[in-house]
Design an enzyme around this catalytic site. Structure first.
Site, mmCIF file in Angstrom:
data_model
loop_
_atom_site.group_PDB
_atom_site.id
_atom_site.type_symbol
_atom_site.label_atom_id
_atom_site.label_comp_id
_atom_site.label_asym_id
_atom_site.label_seq_id
_atom_site.Cartn_x
_atom_site.Cartn_y
_atom_site.Cartn_z
ATOM 1 N N GLU A 70 -103.420 8.926 64.440
ATOM 2 C CA GLU A 70 -102.500 9.612 65.295
ATOM 3 C C GLU A 70 -103.284 9.308 66.850
ATOM 4 O O GLU A 70 -102.471 9.161 67.634
ATOM 5 C CB GLU A 70 -102.423 10.933 65.244
ATOM 6 C CG GLU A 70 -101.507 11.467 63.953
ATOM 7 C CD GLU A 70 -101.498 12.768 63.661
ATOM 8 O OE1 GLU A 70 -100.467 13.267 63.311
ATOM 9 O OE2 GLU A 70 -102.571 13.507 63.769
ATOM 10 N N GLU A 102 -104.612 13.476 54.452
ATOM 11 C CA GLU A 102 -104.746 14.952 54.614
ATOM 12 C C GLU A 102 -104.138 15.423 53.291
ATOM 13 O O GLU A 102 -104.300 16.257 52.718
ATOM 14 C CB GLU A 102 -103.862 15.414 55.859
ATOM 15 C CG GLU A 102 -104.483 15.425 56.980
ATOM 16 C CD GLU A 102 -104.112 14.047 57.786
ATOM 17 O OE1 GLU A 102 -104.296 13.965 58.853
ATOM 18 O OE2 GLU A 102 -103.705 13.020 57.134
#
Length: 259
Positions: free
Chosen positions: A115, A135
């Site tokens: 990100e 994640e």
């Protein structure tokens, strides 16, 4: 000043600021203080009149492996929410800097590290770079900005990427239009600096182009709001989230229960 600045190296070479995450022993994982330090230094470089472009990179064999999962073990839900807010503020700062920001990705760019790269305007990656959102493997989800990929890989591939935690190569993302250059590892910084220097110095126009494109992306994909941070904060408090983190630290497979 935040102690997190100790985890950041920075220098200016011929009007290009090079800002490096410097936690190679942790694959440049970003704990809360490191994100604060990175915010401070990027903000400082953005305001310098002798800096025309900023390159973000990482020391050692990773750009950034994302948030520091070991820190998560000591966090309350309030701490985790605050961590997500600080991360999103960092990404937003990079998106709003009125100068080109280039990610020079060496090795892993995972989770929040991916990100971070996506928040930049341009991405140069070494051939050995790997990108992904792992994640899900610890019962969580990305905290902000992954919707930028919708326009490149589409909803089907993005769901697969998020649900499996698989990694993508630099070449795969180059073909998808996410990465600008794929280069030999030893040429990474030189290529990033060459790309920075190729930007025509009409800085008012450069700033306005960046603003128009980013605002259009935000309207189409809503890539910078609180939804991801809110949802991953809910997951942090689930049984799967707690088991996933514990299993990650203990280096074993998690026993997920779907609750």
């Amino acid at each position: 000043m935040s102690s997190g600045r100790e985890n950041i190296n920075s220098r200016v070479e011929e009007n290009v600021a090079i800002v490096s995450l410097n936690r190679p022993e942790r694959l440049n994982a970003m704990d809360t203080e490191t994100m604060k330090g990175l915010y401070e230094i990027v903000d400082q470089m953005a305001k310098r009149t002798d800096v025309s472009s900023i390159i973000l990179t990482g020391e050692g064999r990773a750009f950034s492996s994302g948030s520091d999962a070991k820190e998560y073990l000591t966090m309350t839900l309030y701490d985790y929410i605050n961590h997500q807010i600080i991360g999103n503020r960092l990404y937003q700062l990079i998106e709003e800097v009125d100068k080109p920001v280039i990610a020079a990705v060496n090795g892993y760019a995972l989770g929040g590290g991916f990100e971070l790269a996506l928040a930049c305007d341009l991405i140069v990656a070494s051939k050995n770079a790997r990108f992904g959102f792992p994640e899900i493997r610890i019962g969580l989800s990305p905290g902000g900005g992954f919707r930028k990929l919708l326009g490149n890989v589409g909803p089907y591939k993005l769901k697969e990427l998020l649900w499996t935690g698989e990694f993508l190569t630099a070449e795969e993302l180059y073909r998808a239009g996410v990465i600008n250059r794929v280069v030999e590892p030893e040429n990474l910084l030189d290529e990033a600096k060459a790309l920075a220097n190729s930007v025509v110095g009409a800085w008012v126009a450069v700033k306005n182009v960046k603003r128009v494109i980013n605002e259009t992306m935000a309207r189409i994909f809503s890539h910078r709001d609180s939804t991801e941070a809110f949802l991953t904060s809910l997951l942090f408090n689930t049984e799967d989230g707690k088991e996933g983190l514990k299993a990650f630290i203990e280096k074993r497979s998690p026993r997920m229960k779907g609750r």
